[in-house]
Design a protein around this motif. Structure first.
Motif: not given
Length: 282
Positions: A103-117
């Motif tokens: 699965d080469t799909r890339v999901f990116s939802y900053p700023p939610t997914d770039v902090v903490m975990e």
């Protein structure tokens, strides 16, 4: 209760349910089920005509190979529990069934997914979105049930649902705790009895901080939790962030957000087990 292991069989089951006009709830899990999962299933059974539970340890969301290798797998016990809870269908596929090709799909939802975990586990949320989106496409549920222990994950999945324009209601469900206060987690089975008693201090200090926060700043409250937990032998805080409950961005003042949540990750034990928890300040 039906147990299926292939996407074809799952879709055949879903098609039959849809032809009967049934609403469908999905509870995505990685197995090793406990009372926390059971609470999600009970809620889905109550709110839908048909409840599907996936049991799949997703390799793409692990950035630690040892964590993936040691993750508990208890399918027979899981199925017995799910049948007692009146789940209708269990989807327990192989890795090859879910990922017939990489699965080469890339999901990116900053700023939610770039902090903490997101900052500490590179690729983790991309893997979560890969597998959850696949499950959503396979099942096409009306509602999906996620536990609030994974507070940040819920925010990321919501962002993905909006991005993909999926007509699925995300239903967060409250954290279920052991009598000691320890948040229920499949990883708790990796703790010794002594380590479990030590781990209960995580929630004890989070809960204690609620009163402390009334007369102290955000930074003082955050540091108090970290210092008190780190002073306990067998515990090491990876991070404790007090954040806006909607954006997940760290705040500096209690007035900075309408909803304030403290999110923590702590390593526990001689062979460290990574435990997460959170608490709502307002």
């Amino acid at each position: 209760m039906e147990v299926v292991t292939t996407v074809r069989a799952l879709r055949r089951y879903i098609s039959g349910a849809r032809q009967e006009g049934k609403t469908i709830g999905l509870v995505p899990t990685m197995g090793a089920l406990h009372e926390g999962h059971a609470s999600l299933v009970r809620t889905s059974v109550k709110e839908n005509d048909c409840t599907v539970v996936s049991v799949f340890v997703n390799p793409t969301q692990f950035n630690n190979k040892n964590d993936l290798r040691t993750y508990p797998r208890t399918l027979d016990a899981d199925c017995a529990l799910l049948e007692s809870l009146h789940a209708d269908c269990v989807f327990a596929p192989s890795v090859e069934e879910v990922y017939p090709e990489p699965d080469t799909r890339v999901f990116s939802y900053p700023p939610t997914d770039v902090v903490m975990e997101g900052s500490r586990r590179p690729g983790h949320f991309n893997g979560v979105c890969q597998v959850v989106s696949k499950l959503f496409y396979f099942v096409e549920p009306d509602r999906a049930y996620l536990g609030e222990k994974d507070y940040q994950q819920i925010a990321v999945v919501r962002a993905m649902v909006n991005d993909l324009k999926l007509n699925i209601e995300i239903r967060p469900c409250p954290i279920v705790r052991e009598a000691s206060g320890l948040a229920m987690s499949s990883r708790n089975t990796l703790l010794t009895e002594t380590e479990r008693k030590t781990a209960c201090n995580i929630y004890k200090e989070l809960h204690s901080s609620l009163r402390y926060a009334k007369n102290h700043s955000v930074d003082e409250t955050r540091q108090r939790v970290i210092d008190r937990l780190n002073s306990i032998e067998g515990l090491e805080v990876e991070y404790y962030e007090i954040v806006d409950g909607d954006t997940l961005q760290s705040i500096s003042d209690w007035a900075d957000a309408l909803h304030v949540v403290g999110c923590i990750t702590v390593y526990c034990g001689s062979i460290p087990v990574r435990l997460i928890d959170n608490i709502k300040y307002k």
